[in-house]
Structures are given as structure tokens and as C-alpha cells.
Design an enzyme around this catalytic site. Structure first.
Site, PDB file in Angstrom:
ATOM      1  N   HIS A  98      -4.135  24.005 -27.119  1.00 48.88           N
ATOM      2  CA  HIS A  98      -4.816  24.076 -25.856  1.00 48.88           C
ATOM      3  C   HIS A  98      -3.782  23.412 -24.977  1.00 48.88           C
ATOM      4  O   HIS A  98      -2.946  22.483 -25.318  1.00 48.88           O
ATOM      5  CB  HIS A  98      -6.031  23.474 -25.869  1.00 48.88           C
ATOM      6  CG  HIS A  98      -6.002  22.133 -26.464  1.00 48.88           C
ATOM      7  ND1 HIS A  98      -6.313  22.025 -27.889  1.00 48.88           N
ATOM      8  CD2 HIS A  98      -6.134  20.923 -26.140  1.00 48.88           C
ATOM      9  CE1 HIS A  98      -6.074  20.775 -28.225  1.00 48.88           C
ATOM     10  NE2 HIS A  98      -6.302  20.116 -27.048  1.00 48.88           N
ATOM     11  N   HIS A 100      -3.360  21.118 -21.492  1.00 52.76           N
ATOM     12  CA  HIS A 100      -4.225  20.489 -20.773  1.00 52.76           C
ATOM     13  C   HIS A 100      -3.342  20.310 -19.194  1.00 52.76           C
ATOM     14  O   HIS A 100      -2.268  20.468 -19.078  1.00 52.76           O
ATOM     15  CB  HIS A 100      -4.062  18.641 -21.000  1.00 52.76           C
ATOM     16  CG  HIS A 100      -4.886  18.406 -22.220  1.00 52.76           C
ATOM     17  ND1 HIS A 100      -5.882  17.713 -22.108  1.00 52.76           N
ATOM     18  CD2 HIS A 100      -4.259  18.553 -23.552  1.00 52.76           C
ATOM     19  CE1 HIS A 100      -6.219  17.515 -23.603  1.00 52.76           C
ATOM     20  NE2 HIS A 100      -5.251  17.967 -24.131  1.00 52.76           N
TER      21      HIS A 100
HETATM   22  P1  AMP Z   1      -6.475  17.021 -27.653  1.00 50.62           P
HETATM   23  O1  AMP Z   1      -6.762  15.538 -27.976  1.00 50.62           O
HETATM   24  O2  AMP Z   1      -5.086  17.268 -27.139  1.00 50.62           O
HETATM   25  O3  AMP Z   1      -6.650  17.880 -28.957  1.00 50.62           O
HETATM   26  O4  AMP Z   1      -7.442  17.605 -26.809  1.00 50.62           O
HETATM   27  C1  AMP Z   1      -8.803  17.982 -26.879  1.00 50.62           C
HETATM   28  C2  AMP Z   1      -9.711  17.680 -25.468  1.00 50.62           C
HETATM   29  O5  AMP Z   1     -10.810  18.507 -25.611  1.00 50.62           O
HETATM   30  C3  AMP Z   1     -10.016  16.483 -25.122  1.00 50.62           C
HETATM   31  O6  AMP Z   1      -9.380  16.196 -23.863  1.00 50.62           O
HETATM   32  C4  AMP Z   1     -11.632  16.546 -25.013  1.00 50.62           C
HETATM   33  O7  AMP Z   1     -12.050  15.854 -23.938  1.00 50.62           O
HETATM   34  C5  AMP Z   1     -11.771  18.086 -24.793  1.00 50.62           C
HETATM   35  N1  AMP Z   1     -12.945  18.529 -25.398  1.00 50.62           N
HETATM   36  C6  AMP Z   1     -13.635  18.098 -26.670  1.00 50.62           C
HETATM   37  N2  AMP Z   1     -14.773  18.779 -26.766  1.00 50.62           N
HETATM   38  C7  AMP Z   1     -14.977  19.442 -25.455  1.00 50.62           C
HETATM   39  C8  AMP Z   1     -15.929  20.323 -25.004  1.00 50.62           C
HETATM   40  N3  AMP Z   1     -17.067  20.408 -25.697  1.00 50.62           N
HETATM   41  N4  AMP Z   1     -15.756  20.837 -23.726  1.00 50.62           N
HETATM   42  C9  AMP Z   1     -14.794  20.684 -23.097  1.00 50.62           C
HETATM   43  N5  AMP Z   1     -13.698  19.586 -23.477  1.00 50.62           N
HETATM   44  C10 AMP Z   1     -13.830  19.334 -24.769  1.00 50.62           C
END
Ligand code: AMP
Length: 112
Positions: A98, A100
Site C-alpha cells: 500500500h 501512503h
Molecule cells: P503500514 O504500517 O505501512 O503497513 O500501514 C498500514 C496502515 O493501515 C496504517 O497507517 C493503519 O492506520 C492503516 N489501517 C489499518 N487498518 C485499517 C483500516 N481498517 N482502515 C483503514 N486503514 C487501516
């Protein structure tokens, strides 16, 4: 393992969807780190950039172009940041690639 992002793509759990096409979905991050914080997620399960295949190159490009379009739609002309966390040292918590997209305030550098 089905990740939270796969469940969002499958509409098994809710999310605030900003954009969707055949290749990716963009949602608002549930724990925003800036006034605007979205995620751009490929529908193909690519675990992380470090495990992407050469054939995934068009998908990776599409994620960045989509991020740029969303940034401009959101009025982030003053600037924005695109981040991809990779692996545990990179801060990755969800093993489904993903991008950001952060903006809406002056972001500092270096990151933590
Ligand atoms: P990473 O730490 O780069 O793997 O990013 C994962 C991201 O997903 C974090 O910024 C979380 O806040 C976000 N995240 C986790 N669960 C959800 C959800 N259900 N809806 C939206 N964002 C989420």
C-alpha cells in the site's frame, strides 16, 4: 492469510473509499498521521515492494499516478508525501502493498 485490506477490497469490512478502479482502491487511513492521509492499495495481492515481480511494474506505476491524482483532487498543491513501508524495519504492519499519501501540513524530515 487474508489481510484487512483484502477484506476492505472484498467489502467484508467498511472503509471510507476515495477512489476505485480495476487495479486499485484508495481509502482514508483509519489512524491519520496528517490532516489528509489516504492509502492506495493494489487489488492484486503483492505482499510488499520487496516481493513485487517485474510483471507488477505497471501496477506500481498506476499506484503512484493514482496517488498524484488524489493529491491534486484533494487540493494538496502545497505538497504531499508518498510513503511505502517495507518490512519490519520499514514500519510495515499490513503485509499487502500500500502507498501512503499524506498532506495538509508541513511534513518534517527525516522521518522517525
Ligand atoms: P503500514 O504500517 O505501512 O503497513 O500501514 C498500514 C496502515 O493501515 C496504517 O497507517 C493503519 O492506520 C492503516 N489501517 C489499518 N487498518 C485499517 C483500516 N481498517 N482502515 C483503514 N486503514 C487501516
Amino acid at each position: 492469510m487474508t489481510t484487512v485490506f483484502q477484506k476492505i477490497i472484498n467489502r467484508e469490512i467498511p472503509a471510507e473509499i476515495l477512489f476505485e478502479d480495476d487495479i486499485c482502491i484508495s481509502i482514508k487511513d483509519i489512524e491519520p498521521q496528517a490532516p489528509f492521509h489516504a492509502l492506495i492499495i493494489p487489488k492484486k495481492v503483492i505482499t510488499r515492494v520487496g516481493e513485487a515481480d517485474n510483471e507488477d511494474e505497471p501496477i506500481l506505476g498506476h499506484l503512484l499516478i493514482t496517488a498524484k491524482k488524489i493529491a491534486l483532487e484533494q487540493g494538496l498543491e502545497q505538497g504531499f508525501r508518498i510513503v511505502i513501508n517495507n518490512g519490519s524495519d520499514g514500519g510495515e504492519t499490513v503485509p499487502h502493498l500500500h502507498v501512503h499519501l499524506l498532506g495538509g501540513r508541513r511534513l518534517t524530515w527525516p522521518p522517525g
